[in-house]
Design a protein around this motif. Sequence first.
Motif, PDB file in Angstrom:
ATOM      1  N   ALA A   1      27.302  11.370  25.190  1.00 13.08           N
ATOM      2  CA  ALA A   1      26.057  11.520  25.946  1.00 13.08           C
ATOM      3  C   ALA A   1      25.396  12.860  25.623  1.00 13.08           C
ATOM      4  CB  ALA A   1      26.326  11.391  27.439  1.00 13.08           C
ATOM      5  N   SER A   2      26.194  13.898  25.531  1.00 14.43           N
ATOM      6  CA  SER A   2      25.666  15.225  25.212  1.00 14.43           C
ATOM      7  C   SER A   2      24.993  15.239  23.852  1.00 14.43           C
ATOM      8  CB  SER A   2      26.808  16.253  25.249  1.00 14.43           C
ATOM      9  OG  SER A   2      26.346  17.539  24.889  1.00 14.43           O
ATOM     10  N   ILE A   3      25.624  14.614  22.864  1.00 13.25           N
ATOM     11  CA  ILE A   3      25.060  14.549  21.514  1.00 13.25           C
ATOM     12  C   ILE A   3      23.761  13.760  21.525  1.00 13.25           C
ATOM     13  CG2 ILE A   3      25.428  13.628  19.190  1.00 13.25           C
ATOM     14  CD1 ILE A   3      28.425  14.240  19.616  1.00 13.25           C
ATOM     15  N   LEU A   4      23.764  12.636  22.233  1.00 15.68           N
ATOM     16  CA  LEU A   4      22.565  11.784  22.282  1.00 15.68           C
ATOM     17  C   LEU A   4      21.384  12.491  22.964  1.00 15.68           C
ATOM     18  CD1 LEU A   4      24.211   8.370  23.221  1.00 15.68           C
ATOM     19  CD2 LEU A   4      23.146   8.976  21.033  1.00 15.68           C
ATOM     20  N   GLN A   5      21.704  13.440  23.841  1.00 14.62           N
ATOM     21  CA  GLN A   5      20.656  14.189  24.536  1.00 14.62           C
ATOM     22  C   GLN A   5      20.279  15.465  23.800  1.00 14.62           C
ATOM     23  OE1 GLN A   5      22.665  14.351  28.392  1.00 14.62           O
ATOM     24  NE2 GLN A   5      21.199  12.890  29.230  1.00 14.62           N
ATOM     25  N   GLY A   6      20.851  15.649  22.605  1.00 12.67           N
ATOM     26  CA  GLY A   6      20.450  16.777  21.767  1.00 12.67           C
ATOM     27  C   GLY A   6      21.167  18.066  22.013  1.00 12.67           C
ATOM     28  N   HIS A   7      22.288  18.028  22.708  1.00 14.47           N
ATOM     29  CA  HIS A   7      23.043  19.260  22.978  1.00 14.47           C
ATOM     30  C   HIS A   7      24.136  19.473  21.951  1.00 14.47           C
ATOM     31  CE1 HIS A   7      20.902  19.498  26.699  1.00 14.47           C
ATOM     32  NE2 HIS A   7      21.417  18.358  27.153  1.00 14.47           N
TER      33      HIS A   7
END
Length: 222
Positions: free
Chosen positions: A216-222
Amino acid sequence: MGQILHQNSKGVTMVREDFKTRSQVKVVSEFAGKRTCLRTYRFHLIHEPVEIPYCSWTNLDCCGGWSCDEEYLDTAVQKNLKLFSGRTTALKNEYFPNCPTAEEARGQFDAMKDALPDGVLGGIEDTAEDTRFLHTFLCRTGSISEYIDLGRVFSFYEKLGVHISSMEQREIGRLCDIEISRYGTSHAPFQYVHAETPVQLITTGLLLGYPIESTASILQGH
């Protein structure tokens, strides 16, 4: 210091901290008295934990982003800790004279396969082109969807602020209905080591047992 989620023998620790509405997990390395943050995952704070089988922060330790206990990949599938383990064995060359030859490495892997319990199989990945290594895998028989409730997964992503459209859910469902062992072959629907789209990233996360929060973090650009 926050909650320690995982710590390996290489001095790498995953630490979670919760704030008012957000959470973060920092991957921290300590070497020779120096503390370095290798990666930070950020996501919505979820007060009630959501457990997804075969997914854990321990599995994320073997993502290839830092030094880890590679031996974990030799037993995690057999212990029902993850569905698929991609293994890499360095082969003997001028820089690694003490490593096994390709023939020896294949023989060692064949011996490992012969000792696998029912429901677990192994194979040699035929998509890798780097001849300096032997790439092998261990996995559960069946498909991802036979082990993991995708509805629960999609609900968890929504709680974390990641919306997965109906079309994406159907495509993830299709990918998760494929025999797990195919992901270690040239017949895979995509190469999990080169996942690019949200659908592929989510599927890869489930295949390799990464925590939903990290994807989820990767998908949100973090």
